[in-house]
Write a protein that holds these residues in place. Sequence first.
Motif, PDB file in Angstrom:
ATOM      1  N   SER A  59     -11.501  14.804  -3.072  1.00 29.80           N
ATOM      2  CA  SER A  59     -11.488  15.379  -4.425  1.00 29.80           C
ATOM      3  C   SER A  59     -10.844  16.764  -4.463  1.00 29.80           C
ATOM      4  N   GLY A  60      -9.787  16.932  -3.688  1.00 27.00           N
ATOM      5  CA  GLY A  60      -9.035  18.181  -3.720  1.00 27.00           C
ATOM      6  C   GLY A  60      -9.425  19.196  -2.657  1.00 27.00           C
ATOM      7  N   ILE A  61     -10.505  18.935  -1.925  1.00 32.16           N
ATOM      8  CA  ILE A  61     -10.977  19.901  -0.932  1.00 32.16           C
ATOM      9  C   ILE A  61      -9.998  20.007   0.237  1.00 32.16           C
ATOM     10  N   ILE A  62      -9.404  18.889   0.647  1.00 39.36           N
ATOM     11  CA  ILE A  62      -8.450  18.949   1.759  1.00 39.36           C
ATOM     12  C   ILE A  62      -7.263  19.838   1.384  1.00 39.36           C
ATOM     13  N   ARG A  63      -6.805  19.712   0.144  1.00 37.17           N
ATOM     14  CA  ARG A  63      -5.698  20.574  -0.306  1.00 37.17           C
ATOM     15  C   ARG A  63      -6.120  22.046  -0.233  1.00 37.17           C
ATOM     16  N   ASP A  64      -7.364  22.348  -0.596  1.00 36.76           N
ATOM     17  CA  ASP A  64      -7.864  23.716  -0.493  1.00 36.76           C
ATOM     18  C   ASP A  64      -7.889  24.186   0.961  1.00 36.76           C
ATOM     19  N   LYS A  65      -8.296  23.304   1.875  1.00 32.90           N
ATOM     20  CA  LYS A  65      -8.342  23.659   3.298  1.00 32.90           C
ATOM     21  C   LYS A  65      -6.940  23.963   3.822  1.00 32.90           C
ATOM     22  N   ILE A  66      -5.950  23.194   3.365  1.00 33.30           N
ATOM     23  CA  ILE A  66      -4.563  23.456   3.776  1.00 33.30           C
ATOM     24  C   ILE A  66      -4.122  24.826   3.296  1.00 33.30           C
ATOM     25  N   ARG A  67      -4.448  25.128   2.047  1.00 40.33           N
ATOM     26  CA  ARG A  67      -4.044  26.414   1.464  1.00 40.33           C
ATOM     27  C   ARG A  67      -4.743  27.579   2.175  1.00 40.33           C
ATOM     28  N   GLU A  68      -6.036  27.400   2.466  1.00 40.36           N
ATOM     29  CA  GLU A  68      -6.783  28.452   3.158  1.00 40.36           C
ATOM     30  C   GLU A  68      -6.255  28.663   4.578  1.00 40.36           C
ATOM     31  N   THR A  69      -5.853  27.573   5.226  1.00 39.21           N
ATOM     32  CA  THR A  69      -5.434  27.649   6.630  1.00 39.21           C
ATOM     33  C   THR A  69      -4.042  28.245   6.785  1.00 39.21           C
ATOM     34  N   PHE A  70      -3.117  27.851   5.930  1.00 40.82           N
ATOM     35  CA  PHE A  70      -1.721  28.252   6.106  1.00 40.82           C
ATOM     36  C   PHE A  70      -1.249  29.304   5.102  1.00 40.82           C
ATOM     37  N   SER A  75       5.418  26.485   2.218  1.00 41.39           N
ATOM     38  CA  SER A  75       5.696  26.402   0.784  1.00 41.39           C
ATOM     39  C   SER A  75       4.749  25.416   0.111  1.00 41.39           C
ATOM     40  N   GLU A  76       4.724  25.461  -1.212  1.00 40.79           N
ATOM     41  CA  GLU A  76       3.883  24.515  -1.956  1.00 40.79           C
ATOM     42  C   GLU A  76       4.337  23.087  -1.709  1.00 40.79           C
ATOM     43  N   ALA A  77       5.653  22.863  -1.609  1.00 41.48           N
ATOM     44  CA  ALA A  77       6.167  21.515  -1.339  1.00 41.48           C
ATOM     45  C   ALA A  77       5.681  21.020   0.014  1.00 41.48           C
ATOM     46  N   GLU A  78       5.670  21.902   1.026  1.00 39.26           N
ATOM     47  CA  GLU A  78       5.170  21.508   2.348  1.00 39.26           C
ATOM     48  C   GLU A  78       3.663  21.256   2.294  1.00 39.26           C
ATOM     49  N   GLU A  79       2.966  22.050   1.485  1.00 40.96           N
ATOM     50  CA  GLU A  79       1.527  21.864   1.278  1.00 40.96           C
ATOM     51  C   GLU A  79       1.242  20.459   0.758  1.00 40.96           C
ATOM     52  N   ILE A  80       1.970  20.085  -0.287  1.00 44.06           N
ATOM     53  CA  ILE A  80       1.781  18.772  -0.914  1.00 44.06           C
ATOM     54  C   ILE A  80       2.130  17.662   0.071  1.00 44.06           C
ATOM     55  N   GLN A  81       3.229  17.847   0.818  1.00 44.05           N
ATOM     56  CA  GLN A  81       3.625  16.815   1.776  1.00 44.05           C
ATOM     57  C   GLN A  81       2.569  16.642   2.864  1.00 44.05           C
ATOM     58  N   LEU A  82       2.038  17.758   3.382  1.00 40.73           N
ATOM     59  CA  LEU A  82       1.000  17.679   4.407  1.00 40.73           C
ATOM     60  C   LEU A  82      -0.260  17.026   3.851  1.00 40.73           C
ATOM     61  N   ALA A  83      -0.629  17.375   2.616  1.00 39.05           N
ATOM     62  CA  ALA A  83      -1.810  16.761   1.993  1.00 39.05           C
ATOM     63  C   ALA A  83      -1.624  15.258   1.856  1.00 39.05           C
ATOM     64  N   ASN A  84      -0.471  14.826   1.352  1.00 40.79           N
ATOM     65  CA  ASN A  84      -0.224  13.394   1.186  1.00 40.79           C
ATOM     66  C   ASN A  84      -0.184  12.667   2.528  1.00 40.79           C
ATOM     67  N   LEU A  85       0.306  13.355   3.563  1.00 37.98           N
ATOM     68  CA  LEU A  85       0.292  12.765   4.899  1.00 37.98           C
ATOM     69  C   LEU A  85      -1.139  12.491   5.347  1.00 37.98           C
TER      70      LEU A  85
END
Length: 650
Positions: A59-70, A75-85
């Motif tokens: 429910s969006g928490i993994i995306r938050d963890k990516i943002r907090e970590t990196f 970039s936001e595009a890399e963030e989204i790609q990593l989340a979708n991966l």
Amino acid sequence: MRDQDYLRLLSGRYPTLRAAAAEIIHLRAIEQLPKGTEYFFSDLHGENEAFIYLLRSSSGIIRDKIRETFGHFISEAEEIQLANLIYFPDRVIRKMRADGEFTEDYQKIAIYRLVRIAKVVSSKYTRRKVFKKVPQDFADIIDELLNVDENDANKKDYFDEIVRTIIATGITENFIQDLCRLIQNLTIDNLHILGDIYDRGPRADLIMDELMHFHDVDIQWGNHDIAWMGAYCGNRALICDVVRMAISYNSFDILEDGYGINLRPLSMFAAKVYGDDPCSRFLPHEWDRNVYDAVDSALAAKMHKAVSIIQFKLEGQIIHRHPEYRMDGRSMLEQVDYEKGTVRSMGRTYEMKDMNLPTVDPKDPLRLTAEEEELLRTLEFSFRHSRLLGRHIDFFYTNGSIYKVCNGNLLYHGCIPMEKDGSFESMNFGGQAYAGRALMDRVQSVVQNAYYLPEDDPGKGECVDFLWYLQCGPKSPVFGKDHLASFEHYFVDDAAPKKEKMNAYYDLNGKPEICEKILKEFGLPVAGSHIINGHVPVRRKDGESPVKAGGKFYIIDGGLSKAYQQKTGIAGYTLIYNSWHLMLAEHRPFDPASENTPRLKVVEEMPARVMIGDTDIGRQMEQKIEDLQELVAAYRNGTIKENNRTGDRN
């Protein structure tokens, strides 16, 4: 003081003083770790794509963890790609291969980033617990990567060489998939589903497949789940009900492709009986399109009407078998005046808008024709011999219940039936009245008996019939309304009889004193406890709130089902309970082609961080520690002899 026989049994697992003491140390340490994160979902209603996305994305928490970590390092595009991966590794890798983007450089970067995220989400678990969640093929490799400091000059080359060798041996894709699954599993420690997995949406069977592969899940049964459980148990009225619902919402895929239900006899029967009837009042909704089993809408309408009439006959028969249900007025085919073309509903008479009922004998309206009997035998055989449905229903029974008390929260789908004055409404079973928690426990017992009693048990049929009552009866805790107006929706234009009156509980549950009464009834302390409920969509666009009674009550059905989203204005809620706070994730209507990150809002901060020692599991650990301390004392005073030959427990 523990019984000596019990301590001797315990000594079989911990055969020496050192082994028992080591386990005490281990348990004491675990108690000081933060509690795992619990996720609460409700009313999934077959929306498989949306739910699987929410589950895998936490429910969006993994995306938050990516943002907090990196942070700003990617970039936001890399963030989204990593989340979708992380959410859909096989899908993303397949596309990258096709586009020529799955290069060695990308593989190296992806592994490093995934390991970083895995370290973050595993930080509050013991190494032993993380290791148990690691996919076994690469367990040792992943364990090494998670517990090596790549910034340590002495270990950097070691870390880099592991990654280079993974890529060189050509196992990167499988390795990345396992890392992604580990991240998903570590982000959600416990998953609670507050009912209504089935009906309306296209593929509840795919949701069930996903849940069966999840590591820790429980289900509080909803009325639509009960309908499918009853159908598998052989309740013919509920067999017709789930077929009717699937046709109504144009969800043939779940029946035929999902569960292998043979609908050809129904289509042939309907085409023959209603050949010249347009059945316009029975045209299916167009919320979803079938992928595998497209059915002409005109034929679907005929099938819909045919199975509905059979259902109304069978419901009337159940009502006659059980006068204790007090539902005589809901045997709707017996309320029709076939000469005048009217029907009696909820104390008033209304014009019938469709009187083409060729299979109904006005003198004996509940009697099935020979063709209907044969059709029912075919449908019942399909339901009771569907292996996949059998596995899913077994999962419902082994992982489900009518309610659950967990870590200070009371979970259920529908309601605790109440009178207007706030007292608990009672229901009779065998001449004895049950109310409140006793009613819920009694209902639980009957639902279990419908499945587990032998076929030749004289009480089984009564329990299977009761599953129909639970799905639509006026005192049912999973239904919570005075009547189910399916017949009126098909045959009457007036709005009044279609209005289903909610149990008094729904007018009272916003009052703190009522919530406190319910919590006490289930043995929970008033301070710090919550009721978490589903079933009734929160009309967010009209200003309704999912939080009531000063934070004692959460209703988390926000309309994941497309059928509700026009009313709610959103697409459901996830309630998230971690060691710091309770948080609501408010979801937007799911669009597979766009970013679906929900809006996160903290709704309650914990007075102090919640540790494992504060949870139900922690209390079980404390009891085990007391037992082990007595065992240690018994070893020391010689009451029980150590067995050094067995060796210390690892």
